[in-house]
Write an enzyme that holds these catalytic residues in place. Structure first.
Site, short mmCIF file in Angstrom:
data_model
loop_
_atom_site.label_atom_id
_atom_site.label_comp_id
_atom_site.label_asym_id
_atom_site.label_seq_id
_atom_site.Cartn_x
_atom_site.Cartn_y
_atom_site.Cartn_z
N ASP A 1 31.57 12.39 -10.46
CA ASP A 1 32.66 11.67 -11.13
C ASP A 1 32.24 11.14 -12.50
OD1 ASP A 1 35.02 10.18 -11.49
OD2 ASP A 1 35.04 9.57 -9.39
N SER B 1 41.39 5.64 -11.69
CA SER B 1 40.86 5.74 -13.06
C SER B 1 41.26 4.50 -13.87
CB SER B 1 41.34 7.05 -13.71
OG SER B 1 40.63 7.34 -14.88
N HIS C 1 36.27 13.56 -10.47
CA HIS C 1 37.17 12.43 -10.69
C HIS C 1 38.44 12.48 -9.83
CE1 HIS C 1 38.16 8.92 -13.02
NE2 HIS C 1 39.24 9.43 -13.57
#
Length: 294
Positions: A245, A106, A272
């Site tokens: 995602d 991320s 995610h």
């Protein structure tokens, strides 16, 4: 498992070593997401790697988790360069600066890319896992995903985002549904819950770097662009993301196009948190990439 701290000019950075750094295998260092999350989430991946005899290191970025919190620092203090410097010092502190691999998830993926762009001599391989890329793209895509939800969720979500009234119960219901669809599509395991709980205690880094919510960047990362410098990355690179995602195909395609020779794997059942949503596949593909590359 060994815990330690690195002391530097801004305080202490807490880290955890999985396995033996004196092993002949190149260690994997892991950068957690957020900004402002904690390393608990990355401990999951570290154990995948440790199981093959490869050492791994997770750490709480400054301002996060068990590392020094700096709530009184001005917003401008929290810049990407700060975290790039911290990582460089950590590799030196651990004695691995001449040979290591790096995985970022991320926000940690953007950080990992920014570190790789500086071309550290010891970087041997890079893994970008559901990585943040250009922030304008992320915002546009997050809003698209929000608008694709049923109107009962999309309408209040966008309305409260635009009005800045994200403390409302109505917004809470809507953003929870967004997270269920695009953050993690299975019940969150203990490590993720712990990371969420810990990060919720101090929002200093998240607020300064990102802003008030996933859909709107109002912090120091606003308009940040990384895609125009990706050609500087010249190490083997593996990209992972989930089909559902919030790090959408558009973000991951920019990494694929920008990093020569990179490869991209999409996890069909994941959002995610691919590394827990499809854990067995993630573990297999990650270790195959590391073993083949290092």
């Amino acid at each position: 498992m060994e815990k330690g701290v690195m002391k530097w000019q801004h305080g202490e950075t807490a880290y955890t070593i999985f396995g033996d750094l004196k092993s002949e295998k190149v260690p994997l260092l892991l950068a957690h997401g957020g900004p402002g999350f904690t390393s608990h989430s990355m401990n999951v991946i570290a154990r995948y790697v440790e199981a093959t005899g490869r050492p791994a290191v997770t750490y709480d970025q400054i301002g996060c988790g068990a590392s020094t919190h700096l709530p009184d620092k001005p917003k401008d203090f929290w810049q990407i360069a700060l975290f790039v410097e911290e990582f460089k010092l950590l590799t030196e502190h651990l004695g691995v600066a001449d040979s290591f691999a790096l995985l970022g998830h991320s926000w940690g993926g953007l950080l990992a890319a920014e570190i790789a762009i500086t071309r550290p001599q010891g970087l041997k391989a890079l893994v970008l896992s559901s990585a943040l890329a250009d922030t304008d793209t992320w915002e546009i895509e997050a809003r698209r995903l929000a608008l694709e939800m049923p109107a009962e969720f999309s309408e209040p979500l966008i309305r409260h985002e635009d009005a800045g009234t994200i403390d409302s119960d109505e917004y809470g219901v809507a953003i929870t549904e967004f997270y269920r669809r695009h953050l993690c599509r299975i019940p969150a395991p203990p490590e993720i819950l712990t990371a969420m709980e810990e990060s919720g205690k101090d929002s200093t880094v998240y607020s300064a770097m990102w802003g008030h919510s996933e859909l709107s960047c109002t912090g120091n990362l606003k308009h940040h662009v990384v895609s125009d410098r990706l050609s500087a990355i010249q190490v083997p690179t593996q990209i992972f993301s989930g089909y559902f995602d919030e790090s959408t195909a558009l973000s991951n395609q920019s990494y694929l196009k920008g990093i020569a020779g990179s490869q991209w794997e999409v996890f069909a059942a994941s959002a995610h948190m691919t590394y827990v949503e499809e854990a067995a596949k993630y573990q297999r593909l990650l270790n195959e990439f590391l073993d083949k590359t290092l």
